[in-house]
Every structure is written in structure tokens, then in C-alpha cells.
Design a protein around this motif. Structure first.
Motif, PDB file in Angstrom:
ATOM      1  N   ARG A 101       0.601  -1.171   0.030  1.00 55.60           N
ATOM      2  CA  ARG A 101      -0.542   0.423   0.029  1.00 55.60           C
ATOM      3  C   ARG A 101       0.846   1.196   0.206  1.00 55.60           C
ATOM      4  O   ARG A 101       1.535   1.374   0.807  1.00 55.60           O
ATOM      5  N   LEU A 102       0.337   1.930  -0.746  1.00 50.36           N
ATOM      6  CA  LEU A 102       0.951   3.217  -0.932  1.00 50.36           C
ATOM      7  C   LEU A 102       1.286   4.236   0.507  1.00 50.36           C
ATOM      8  O   LEU A 102       2.712   4.563   1.188  1.00 50.36           O
ATOM      9  N   ASP A 103       0.483   4.620   0.748  1.00 45.39           N
ATOM     10  CA  ASP A 103       0.243   4.642   2.600  1.00 45.39           C
ATOM     11  C   ASP A 103       1.547   4.258   3.040  1.00 45.39           C
ATOM     12  O   ASP A 103       2.716   4.468   3.849  1.00 45.39           O
ATOM     13  N   ASN A 104       1.935   2.576   3.967  1.00 45.77           N
ATOM     14  CA  ASN A 104       2.591   2.041   4.665  1.00 45.77           C
ATOM     15  C   ASN A 104       4.062   2.593   3.633  1.00 45.77           C
ATOM     16  O   ASN A 104       4.851   2.293   4.142  1.00 45.77           O
ATOM     17  N   VAL A 105       3.733   2.148   2.233  1.00 43.36           N
ATOM     18  CA  VAL A 105       4.999   2.546   1.524  1.00 43.36           C
ATOM     19  C   VAL A 105       6.207   3.867   2.256  1.00 43.36           C
ATOM     20  O   VAL A 105       6.761   3.949   1.976  1.00 43.36           O
ATOM     21  N   ALA A 118       1.331   9.162   7.040  1.00 38.18           N
ATOM     22  CA  ALA A 118       1.440   8.992   5.331  1.00 38.18           C
ATOM     23  C   ALA A 118       0.704   9.202   5.018  1.00 38.18           C
ATOM     24  O   ALA A 118      -0.194   9.242   3.451  1.00 38.18           O
ATOM     25  N   ARG A 119      -0.663   8.540   5.780  1.00 41.09           N
ATOM     26  CA  ARG A 119      -2.767   8.834   4.327  1.00 41.09           C
ATOM     27  C   ARG A 119      -2.282  10.057   4.371  1.00 41.09           C
ATOM     28  O   ARG A 119      -3.266   9.994   3.264  1.00 41.09           O
ATOM     29  N   GLN A 120      -2.387  11.112   5.370  1.00 42.53           N
ATOM     30  CA  GLN A 120      -3.066  12.046   5.211  1.00 42.53           C
ATOM     31  C   GLN A 120      -1.891  12.439   3.983  1.00 42.53           C
ATOM     32  O   GLN A 120      -2.495  13.291   2.784  1.00 42.53           O
ATOM     33  N   LEU A 121      -0.707  12.289   4.424  1.00 37.94           N
ATOM     34  CA  LEU A 121      -0.009  12.727   3.208  1.00 37.94           C
ATOM     35  C   LEU A 121       0.235  12.608   1.720  1.00 37.94           C
ATOM     36  O   LEU A 121      -0.365  12.850   0.521  1.00 37.94           O
ATOM     37  N   HIS A 124      -3.714  14.235   0.657  1.00 41.01           N
ATOM     38  CA  HIS A 124      -3.873  15.760   0.369  1.00 41.01           C
ATOM     39  C   HIS A 124      -2.482  16.126  -1.095  1.00 41.01           C
ATOM     40  O   HIS A 124      -1.929  17.323  -1.627  1.00 41.01           O
ATOM     41  N   GLY A 125      -1.819  14.663  -1.355  1.00 42.26           N
ATOM     42  CA  GLY A 125      -1.231  15.304  -2.447  1.00 42.26           C
ATOM     43  C   GLY A 125       0.121  15.316  -3.017  1.00 42.26           C
ATOM     44  O   GLY A 125       0.658  16.095  -3.249  1.00 42.26           O
ATOM     45  N   LEU A 126       0.265  14.961  -2.060  1.00 43.43           N
ATOM     46  CA  LEU A 126       2.006  15.309  -1.662  1.00 43.43           C
ATOM     47  C   LEU A 126       2.897  14.522  -2.418  1.00 43.43           C
ATOM     48  O   LEU A 126       4.559  14.725  -1.388  1.00 43.43           O
ATOM     49  N   ILE A 127       2.689  13.366  -3.095  1.00 44.54           N
ATOM     50  CA  ILE A 127       3.409  12.141  -3.067  1.00 44.54           C
ATOM     51  C   ILE A 127       3.340  11.959  -4.369  1.00 44.54           C
ATOM     52  O   ILE A 127       1.866  11.682  -5.196  1.00 44.54           O
ATOM     53  N   ASN A 128       4.529  11.558  -5.178  1.00 45.98           N
ATOM     54  CA  ASN A 128       4.416  11.242  -6.935  1.00 45.98           C
ATOM     55  C   ASN A 128       5.123   9.869  -6.888  1.00 45.98           C
ATOM     56  O   ASN A 128       5.808   8.998  -5.892  1.00 45.98           O
ATOM     57  N   VAL A 129       4.437   9.035  -7.486  1.00 48.40           N
ATOM     58  CA  VAL A 129       4.599   7.679  -7.837  1.00 48.40           C
ATOM     59  C   VAL A 129       5.044   7.674  -9.604  1.00 48.40           C
ATOM     60  O   VAL A 129       4.060   7.925 -10.378  1.00 48.40           O
ATOM     61  N   ASN A 130       6.141   7.028  -9.850  1.00 51.82           N
ATOM     62  CA  ASN A 130       7.120   7.332 -10.836  1.00 51.82           C
ATOM     63  C   ASN A 130       6.778   9.181 -11.271  1.00 51.82           C
ATOM     64  O   ASN A 130       6.511   9.164 -12.634  1.00 51.82           O
ATOM     65  N   GLY A 131       6.656   9.710 -11.251  1.00 52.83           N
ATOM     66  CA  GLY A 131       6.332  10.678 -11.746  1.00 52.83           C
ATOM     67  C   GLY A 131       5.369  11.836 -11.502  1.00 52.83           C
ATOM     68  O   GLY A 131       5.183  12.676 -11.708  1.00 52.83           O
ATOM     69  N   PRO A 137      -3.941   6.213  -0.595  1.00 47.88           N
ATOM     70  CA  PRO A 137      -3.732   5.508   0.300  1.00 47.88           C
ATOM     71  C   PRO A 137      -3.033   3.936  -0.298  1.00 47.88           C
ATOM     72  O   PRO A 137      -2.617   3.712  -0.078  1.00 47.88           O
ATOM     73  N   SER A 138      -4.360   3.634  -0.797  1.00 47.45           N
ATOM     74  CA  SER A 138      -4.387   1.691  -0.396  1.00 47.45           C
ATOM     75  C   SER A 138      -3.904   1.487  -2.311  1.00 47.45           C
ATOM     76  O   SER A 138      -3.730   0.829  -2.781  1.00 47.45           O
ATOM     77  N   PHE A 139      -3.359   2.335  -2.684  1.00 52.75           N
ATOM     78  CA  PHE A 139      -2.545   2.240  -4.317  1.00 52.75           C
ATOM     79  C   PHE A 139      -1.109   1.154  -4.634  1.00 52.75           C
ATOM     80  O   PHE A 139      -0.831   1.465  -2.991  1.00 52.75           O
ATOM     81  N   LEU A 140      -1.884  -0.391  -4.680  1.00 57.18           N
ATOM     82  CA  LEU A 140      -0.638  -0.757  -4.915  1.00 57.18           C
ATOM     83  C   LEU A 140       0.959  -0.335  -5.569  1.00 57.18           C
ATOM     84  O   LEU A 140       0.916  -0.787  -6.547  1.00 57.18           O
ATOM     85  N   VAL A 141       2.170   0.018  -5.068  1.00 57.09           N
ATOM     86  CA  VAL A 141       3.747  -0.077  -5.759  1.00 57.09           C
ATOM     87  C   VAL A 141       3.566  -1.499  -5.599  1.00 57.09           C
ATOM     88  O   VAL A 141       3.122  -2.108  -5.534  1.00 57.09           O
TER      89      VAL A 141
END
Length: 210
Positions: A101-105, A118-121, A124-131, A137-141
Motif C-alpha cells: 500500500r502506498l501509505d505504508n511504503v 503517511a495516509r494524510q500526506l 493531500h497530494g504530496l506524494i508522487n509515484v513514477n513522477g 493511500p490504498s494504491f499498490l506499488v
């Protein structure tokens, strides 16, 4: 089941174990579980734990896992069903999926003090995955994905505070962290030995197999 909004330290006391829901506070002398490790209850009723049935033990293990990762009941059941359809050991598949899960990562990388933060970050759109910004938060990397703090977010007070302590934290072996860029790469999926949570996943499998 609705999201729990009460004191999170009460959840640790209910499960009889530290769930590390408040980040660094859980490692300090201010930890409520350290001071009051008995179950919550009025007038000290929680200090006496009753004998728990086999079903009760299995249920508590499932609840403990849900609370550690901050997952609701229906979502957790969906994870289990997907894990059961995969090759390999169902319980281990379940934990690996939760770790992805993205929040866990984000938490494992050290970009947050707790999974809740991490879930809040992420939300709130503060995290990128592959740009690209991901606010789920539940997005699986997947292996090869690069997770990073967005450039615009690095100037925020909360991210500056995290950046100061980032170099002192060590990410697990399945993540390659670059503290200077506040980014990390998923090198592979974690093994069971690398998932350091106090869970007996076979009890969860037994519960859902009833």
C-alpha cells in the motif's frame, strides 16, 4: 464499518500490544500502552482479561492487523480474497499486499512518522509515484516504482521537519531510499521475514476459513 476516530492509544490497549500508531511517541516514555498496558474499561475493569475462545483469538489477530495498517473491514476482506487466489501462502500474500500500500511504503521510507500521517500526506497530494501525483493511500506499488515527495511539497513545514530526521532512519531492504531527494525505489516485494509486525497471519486464514 466506519473509520475509528477515537484515541488510537486505546486500540493498542484493546489488542494488548503496541501497534505503533503514533510514530515516535510509541518509542518514548510517553507511550500510553507502557503506562497502562491493560485493556480499556471503566473503573479498572479492563485490568482483568477474560479467557478468550479460539474464535476470539483469531478475531483479535485480524482486528490487530487491520488497525496496524489502517484498513476498514470490507477492504481487508477484499485483500484476503485476492491473497487467497494468488500462488503461495495466503497469509504471507496478505501481508505483502498490505505492505505494498502506498501509505505504508511512504511510512517505511521514513517520509512519515506513522502510517496515519503517511495516509494524510498521500491524500493531500504530496506524494508522487513514477513522477505522477497519486492521492489514493490504498494504491499498490509494484517492483520498479519510484515513490517521492513532490517538489512543491518539500517547502511545507511538515516535510521540512521530516527531511531533518530522514537521514537517521533506515528503510527496509526491499526499498532503496535516497534521503537527499526524499525518494525511494521499490526494488522488490518484501519477504515475510522483512515484515516486522507482531502478527500470526495463520490465525487470520483460519478465521476466514470457518
Amino acid at each position: 464499518m466506519a473509520k475509528y476516530t477515537g484515541p488510537v492509544c486505546r486500540l493498542c490497549r484493546r489488542e494488548g500490544a503496541k501497534l505503533y500508531l503514533k510514530g515516535d511517541r510509541c518509542y518514548s516514555d510517553k507511550c500510553s500502552f507502557t503506562e497502562r498496558g491493560f485493556a480499556p474499561g471503566q473503573h479498572g475493569a479492563g485490568q482483568t482479561r477474560k479467557k478468550v475462545s479460539e474464535y476470539g483469538i483469531q478475531l483479535r489477530e485480524k482486528q490487530k492487523t487491520r488497525r496496524i495498517y489502517g484498513v476498514l473491514e470490507r477492504q481487508f476482506r477484499n485483500y484476503f480474497e485476492k491473497a487467497d487466489r494468488q500462488k503461495g501462502i495466503t497469509g504471507e500474500n496478505l501481508l505483502v499486499m498490505l505492505e505494498r500500500r502506498l501509505d505504508n511504503v511512504v511510512y517505511r521510507m521514513g517520509l512519515a512518522e506513522s502510517r496515519n500521517q503517511a495516509r494524510q500526506l498521500v491524500r493531500h497530494g504530496l506524494i508522487n509515484v513514477n513522477g505522477r501525483r497519486v492521492n489514493i493511500p490504498s494504491f499498490l506499488v509494484k517492483a520498479g516504482d519510484v515513490v517521492a515527495a513532490r517538489e512543491e511539497s518539500k517547502e511545507s513545514p511538515i516535510m521540512k521537519k521530516i527531511a531533518e530526521s530522514l537521514g537517521h532512519k533506515q528503510a527496509p531492504a526491499w526499498l532503496e531510499m535516497t534521503a537527499a531527494d526524499m525518494s525511494g525505489k521499490v526494488m522488490r516485494y518484501p519477504t515475510r521475514e522483512e515484515i516486522d509486525i507482531p502478527i500470526q497471519e495463520h490465525l487470520i486464514v483460519e478465521l476466514y476459513s470457518r
